[in-house]
Structure formats: C-alpha cells, structure tokens
Motif scaffolding. Structure first.
Motif, PDB file in Angstrom:
ATOM      1  N   LEU A   2       4.301  -9.908  51.636  1.00  0.00           N
ATOM      2  CA  LEU A   2       5.729 -10.205  52.082  1.00  0.00           C
ATOM      3  C   LEU A   2       5.918 -11.952  51.880  1.00  0.00           C
ATOM      4  O   LEU A   2       6.996 -11.962  51.790  1.00  0.00           O
ATOM      5  CB  LEU A   2       5.454 -10.341  53.459  1.00  0.00           C
ATOM      6  CG  LEU A   2       5.493  -8.420  53.581  1.00  0.00           C
ATOM      7  CD1 LEU A   2       5.539  -7.669  55.515  1.00  0.00           C
ATOM      8  CD2 LEU A   2       6.998  -7.861  54.006  1.00  0.00           C
ATOM      9  N   GLU A   3       4.646 -12.846  52.033  1.00  0.00           N
ATOM     10  CA  GLU A   3       4.940 -13.973  52.289  1.00  0.00           C
ATOM     11  C   GLU A   3       6.234 -14.123  50.840  1.00  0.00           C
ATOM     12  O   GLU A   3       7.149 -14.700  50.561  1.00  0.00           O
ATOM     13  CB  GLU A   3       3.106 -14.447  52.283  1.00  0.00           C
ATOM     14  CG  GLU A   3       2.784 -15.070  52.946  1.00  0.00           C
ATOM     15  CD  GLU A   3       2.126 -15.916  52.990  1.00  0.00           C
ATOM     16  OE1 GLU A   3       1.729 -16.503  51.728  1.00  0.00           O
ATOM     17  OE2 GLU A   3       0.696 -15.715  53.433  1.00  0.00           O
ATOM     18  N   HIS A   6      10.042 -13.309  51.210  1.00  0.00           N
ATOM     19  CA  HIS A   6      10.496 -13.987  52.170  1.00  0.00           C
ATOM     20  C   HIS A   6      10.528 -15.090  51.317  1.00  0.00           C
ATOM     21  O   HIS A   6      11.497 -15.576  51.499  1.00  0.00           O
ATOM     22  CB  HIS A   6       9.446 -14.827  53.529  1.00  0.00           C
ATOM     23  CG  HIS A   6       9.190 -13.437  54.480  1.00  0.00           C
ATOM     24  ND1 HIS A   6      10.397 -13.873  55.733  1.00  0.00           N
ATOM     25  CD2 HIS A   6       8.397 -12.850  55.008  1.00  0.00           C
ATOM     26  CE1 HIS A   6      10.120 -12.653  56.189  1.00  0.00           C
ATOM     27  NE2 HIS A   6       9.195 -12.079  56.299  1.00  0.00           N
ATOM     28  N   PHE A  28      10.050  -4.117  53.817  1.00  0.00           N
ATOM     29  CA  PHE A  28       9.870  -3.437  52.616  1.00  0.00           C
ATOM     30  C   PHE A  28       8.739  -2.106  52.654  1.00  0.00           C
ATOM     31  O   PHE A  28       7.396  -2.355  53.387  1.00  0.00           O
ATOM     32  CB  PHE A  28       8.685  -4.653  52.040  1.00  0.00           C
ATOM     33  CG  PHE A  28       7.654  -4.291  51.028  1.00  0.00           C
ATOM     34  CD1 PHE A  28       9.382  -4.047  49.431  1.00  0.00           C
ATOM     35  CD2 PHE A  28       6.656  -4.163  49.778  1.00  0.00           C
ATOM     36  CE1 PHE A  28       8.550  -3.847  47.915  1.00  0.00           C
ATOM     37  CE2 PHE A  28       6.591  -4.146  48.760  1.00  0.00           C
ATOM     38  CZ  PHE A  28       7.418  -3.826  48.392  1.00  0.00           C
ATOM     39  N   GLU A  30       6.298  -0.458  51.014  1.00  0.00           N
ATOM     40  CA  GLU A  30       5.464  -0.446  49.893  1.00  0.00           C
ATOM     41  C   GLU A  30       4.927   0.149  48.786  1.00  0.00           C
ATOM     42  O   GLU A  30       4.743   0.556  47.826  1.00  0.00           O
ATOM     43  CB  GLU A  30       3.927  -1.166  50.646  1.00  0.00           C
ATOM     44  CG  GLU A  30       4.004  -2.560  51.099  1.00  0.00           C
ATOM     45  CD  GLU A  30       2.219  -2.676  51.084  1.00  0.00           C
ATOM     46  OE1 GLU A  30       1.504  -2.800  50.309  1.00  0.00           O
ATOM     47  OE2 GLU A  30       2.516  -3.409  52.384  1.00  0.00           O
ATOM     48  N   VAL A  35      13.558  -3.187  48.975  1.00  0.00           N
ATOM     49  CA  VAL A  35      13.488  -3.894  50.345  1.00  0.00           C
ATOM     50  C   VAL A  35      14.614  -4.049  51.018  1.00  0.00           C
ATOM     51  O   VAL A  35      14.890  -3.027  50.622  1.00  0.00           O
ATOM     52  CB  VAL A  35      13.632  -5.396  49.088  1.00  0.00           C
ATOM     53  CG1 VAL A  35      13.684  -6.197  50.199  1.00  0.00           C
ATOM     54  CG2 VAL A  35      12.461  -5.000  48.176  1.00  0.00           C
TER      55      VAL A  35
END
Length: 86
Positions: A2-3, A6, A28, A30, A35
């Motif tokens: 996620l980082e 972003h 998102f 997985e 996305v």
C-alpha cells in the motif's frame, strides 16, 4: 504494498492536477491485483478519462508496483448507470 501504491499515486497526481482533475487511491484487492482509484474534478466529465486511467495510470502502476493487474475507477457515476429496457 500500500505504501508503494500511495507513493506512485502521489507521483502521478501533479500531471492529473495540471488538467484540473485529481486522483485518490481507494483500495487494493491483493487476491486479484486490482487497484481502485477515484478520479475527481475535471476528470469526471472528461471523455479522455478512460484513456488516462488505462493508458496512463494503469500502465504506470503495473510498471512500478509488482502484483498490480488492473486499475478501476469508482465515484464517477458509473455505478449508478443502469440499462433500461424499452
């Protein structure tokens, strides 16, 4: 994961904002690699927003974030459209 999503969205945002639009990461999945983003501002009424989403945003995210398979937009009124039978 996620980082990285972003960070990549933040790198894309200035180009979209330059055309009076904006983009926000909404989710998102997985399991599927999909996305979900929300395009706002001028993107909502722009006929090229689908091209921006697929040829631009999706391509960049697939290149920079392993596991991304597709990008889909929400919040553009698409989910409220329905087929009317006559």
């Amino acid at each position: 994961m996620l980082e990285k999503l972003h960070a990549t969205i933040q790198a894309i945002r200035p180009a979209i904002q330059a055309d009076n639009g904006d983009i926000e990461l909404r989710g998102f999945d997985e399991d599927t690699g999909v996305v979900t983003v929300e395009l706002t501002g001028a993107c909502v009424s722009c006929p090229a927003s689908t091209v921006t989403l697929k040829a631009g945003v999706e391509r960049i995210l697939k290149d920079r974030v392993p596991g991304v398979t597709a990008v889909e937009a929400v919040g553009m009124g698409l989910e409220s459209e329905s087929v009317v039978s006559l």
